[in-house]
Design a protein around this motif. Structure first.
Motif, short mmCIF file in Angstrom:
data_model
loop_
_atom_site.label_atom_id
_atom_site.label_comp_id
_atom_site.label_asym_id
_atom_site.label_seq_id
_atom_site.Cartn_x
_atom_site.Cartn_y
_atom_site.Cartn_z
N HIS A 38 -10.86 -73.07 -3.30
CA HIS A 38 -11.42 -74.50 -3.68
C HIS A 38 -10.20 -75.20 -4.43
N ALA A 39 -8.99 -74.71 -4.56
CA ALA A 39 -7.68 -75.26 -5.17
C ALA A 39 -7.06 -76.45 -4.45
N LYS A 40 -6.75 -77.35 -4.79
CA LYS A 40 -6.07 -78.36 -4.14
C LYS A 40 -4.59 -78.35 -4.25
N GLY A 41 -4.15 -77.35 -5.20
CA GLY A 41 -2.83 -77.23 -5.66
C GLY A 41 -2.11 -76.37 -4.64
N GLU A 42 -0.57 -76.69 -4.58
CA GLU A 42 0.18 -76.01 -3.90
C GLU A 42 0.63 -74.80 -4.63
N VAL A 43 0.55 -75.04 -5.87
CA VAL A 43 0.95 -74.05 -7.04
C VAL A 43 -0.45 -73.64 -7.73
N LEU A 44 -0.71 -72.07 -7.84
CA LEU A 44 -1.76 -71.69 -8.81
C LEU A 44 -1.42 -71.22 -10.03
N ALA A 45 -2.27 -71.62 -11.04
CA ALA A 45 -1.70 -70.99 -12.39
C ALA A 45 -2.87 -70.25 -12.89
N PHE A 46 -3.01 -68.98 -13.28
CA PHE A 46 -4.08 -68.13 -13.74
C PHE A 46 -4.11 -67.87 -15.32
N THR A 47 -5.13 -68.20 -15.83
CA THR A 47 -5.28 -67.52 -17.19
C THR A 47 -6.78 -67.16 -17.41
N ASP A 48 -7.14 -66.97 -18.82
CA ASP A 48 -8.49 -66.44 -18.86
C ASP A 48 -9.23 -67.39 -19.82
N ALA A 49 -10.51 -67.26 -19.87
CA ALA A 49 -11.23 -68.30 -20.97
C ALA A 49 -10.87 -68.10 -22.41
N ASP A 50 -10.53 -66.82 -22.75
CA ASP A 50 -10.16 -66.48 -24.20
C ASP A 50 -8.91 -66.75 -24.62
N CYS A 51 -8.27 -67.33 -23.72
CA CYS A 51 -6.76 -67.54 -23.87
C CYS A 51 -6.33 -69.03 -24.02
N ILE A 52 -5.45 -69.07 -25.09
CA ILE A 52 -4.90 -70.61 -25.51
C ILE A 52 -3.58 -70.72 -25.08
N PRO A 53 -3.48 -71.71 -23.89
CA PRO A 53 -2.13 -71.78 -23.30
C PRO A 53 -1.08 -72.74 -24.40
N GLN A 54 -0.06 -72.36 -24.54
CA GLN A 54 0.97 -73.56 -25.14
C GLN A 54 0.96 -74.93 -24.55
N SER A 55 1.37 -75.98 -25.07
CA SER A 55 1.42 -77.22 -24.76
C SER A 55 2.36 -77.41 -23.39
N ASP A 56 3.32 -76.52 -23.44
CA ASP A 56 4.10 -76.77 -22.23
C ASP A 56 4.17 -75.66 -21.24
N TRP A 57 2.80 -74.95 -21.28
CA TRP A 57 2.56 -73.83 -20.36
C TRP A 57 2.78 -73.88 -18.94
N LEU A 58 1.98 -75.14 -18.32
CA LEU A 58 2.16 -75.53 -16.94
C LEU A 58 3.50 -75.87 -16.63
N GLU A 59 4.22 -76.68 -17.38
CA GLU A 59 5.43 -77.35 -16.91
C GLU A 59 6.52 -76.07 -17.06
N LYS A 60 6.39 -75.11 -18.06
CA LYS A 60 7.49 -74.21 -17.98
C LYS A 60 7.16 -72.85 -16.96
N GLY A 61 5.90 -72.76 -16.78
CA GLY A 61 5.47 -71.63 -15.76
C GLY A 61 5.88 -72.01 -14.23
#
Length: 321
Positions: free
Chosen positions: A82-105
């Motif tokens: 169902h994803a619209k994105g060309e890039v896919l990022a995965f994490t889990d519900a108990d994780c807290i991404p840093q504020s620049d996680w999407l940008e850096k990854g």
């Protein structure tokens, strides 16, 4: 990264009965440095007892999907489709991404030629940040070691992974039959297909360390079953399994010295507690693999004899995951 070259990113999060930590995760994803119009967050409810929709609807970037078939890899596959994105990022519900996680990854993924998989850094949080207990210390040392996984085992844990949707089209989705180890199995397919894999230390998420022996036992039994399932069709599997079991039982002297030199509380009772947990968990891993082998191969031989008088049309209960 130039905003004009930034791709649309779909973040995929499976969840089962964890609304409080999911809310913290979504709050972190709502406040990313990545442009708001260039990412979405897909939360896949994998059969929670109560709907997580009241949590998800408070976040503009998030959308909820339902996947009733059990298994986190089944849920992730639903998100991928169902994803619209060309890039896919995965994490889990108990994780807290840093504020620049999407940008850096995303920047790291785009910056590596022919990249099929980026594994980001996994930091650990403790109930007492100044003194993790022995179980938390074990979790930090032995799980979610992304840089090691990528260097030596050709995969990264889905707590923090970036890839392209095209890679899944090329090598296939996650193996939905696996309840654990699906990220390892998929990562090895990515590597075998000739894609590069890379570690991104600056694309970080924070994961709560398991704080009890009971939680560690549950984790290592699941990992032991994954190891068993992923190797059971190899030639000479009994010998392969015996090698794994002997490795599990090997005295952990190297770790003792590592703990001795680690910048953690250095009182003897603390270290002895850690070593006791370490030795116990090694026995749990070896015991689970032995149990699975005995159950399958010895039970199969007995089952052939016992199954003959049983009505073959009678339905059999499905084994619980």
């Amino acid at each position: 990264m130039n905003q004009q070259t930034q791709p649309f990113v779909s973040t995929i999060i499976p969840v089962l009965n964890d609304p409080q930590r999911l809310q913290l995760c979504l709050e972190a994803l709502e406040n990313q440095t990545y442009p708001k119009h260039l990412y979405e967050v897909l939360v896949i409810d994998n059969g929670s007892d109560e709907s997580i929709e009241p949590v998800v609807r408070h976040f503009k970037q998030a959308k909820m999907l339902l996947e009733p078939s059990p298994g986190s890899y089944t849920a992730r596959n639903k998100g991928i489709l169902h994803a619209k994105g060309e890039v896919l990022a995965f994490t889990d519900a108990d994780c807290i991404p840093q504020s620049d996680w999407l940008e850096k990854g995303t920047a790291h993924l785009l910056g590596v030629p022919n990249c099929g998989l980026v594994g980001g850094n996994v930091l650990f949080s403790f109930k007492n940040p100044h003194r993790p207990n022995a179980a938390e210390l074990y979790d930090q040392f032995f799980f979610l070691q992304q840089e090691y996984y990528l260097k030596y085992e050709q995969f990264a844990a889905t707590a923090n992974v970036f890839t392209y949707k095209q890679v899944f089209k090329q090598v296939g989705l996650f193996n939905s039959m696996l309840k654990s180890g699906g990220d390892r199995e998929w990562g090895k397919r990515v590597f075998a297909a000739g894609y590069a894999q890379s570690y991104a230390a600056d694309a970080a998420i924070c994961h709560p360390a398991r704080d009890s022996v009971q939680k560690l036992q549950k984790k290592v039994r699941r990992v032991a079953r994954a190891t068993y399932d992923l190797n059971r069709h190899r030639p000479n599997f009994p010998l392969v399994l015996l090698k794994f079991i002997l490795s599990d039982l090997k005295p952990p002297l190297r770790i003792w010295f590592k703990i001795g030199n680690n910048n953690r509380p250095n009182d003897l009772p603390y270290k002895l507690e850690f070593m006791t947990i370490l030795m116990w968990i090694k026995l749990v891993k070896a015991g689970e693999k032995s149990r699975l082998f005995i159950s399958e191969f010895m039970g199969e031989a007995i089952g052939i004899k016992l199954s003959r008088p049983v009505n073959s049309n009678r339905s059999q209960p499905r084994e619980n995951a």
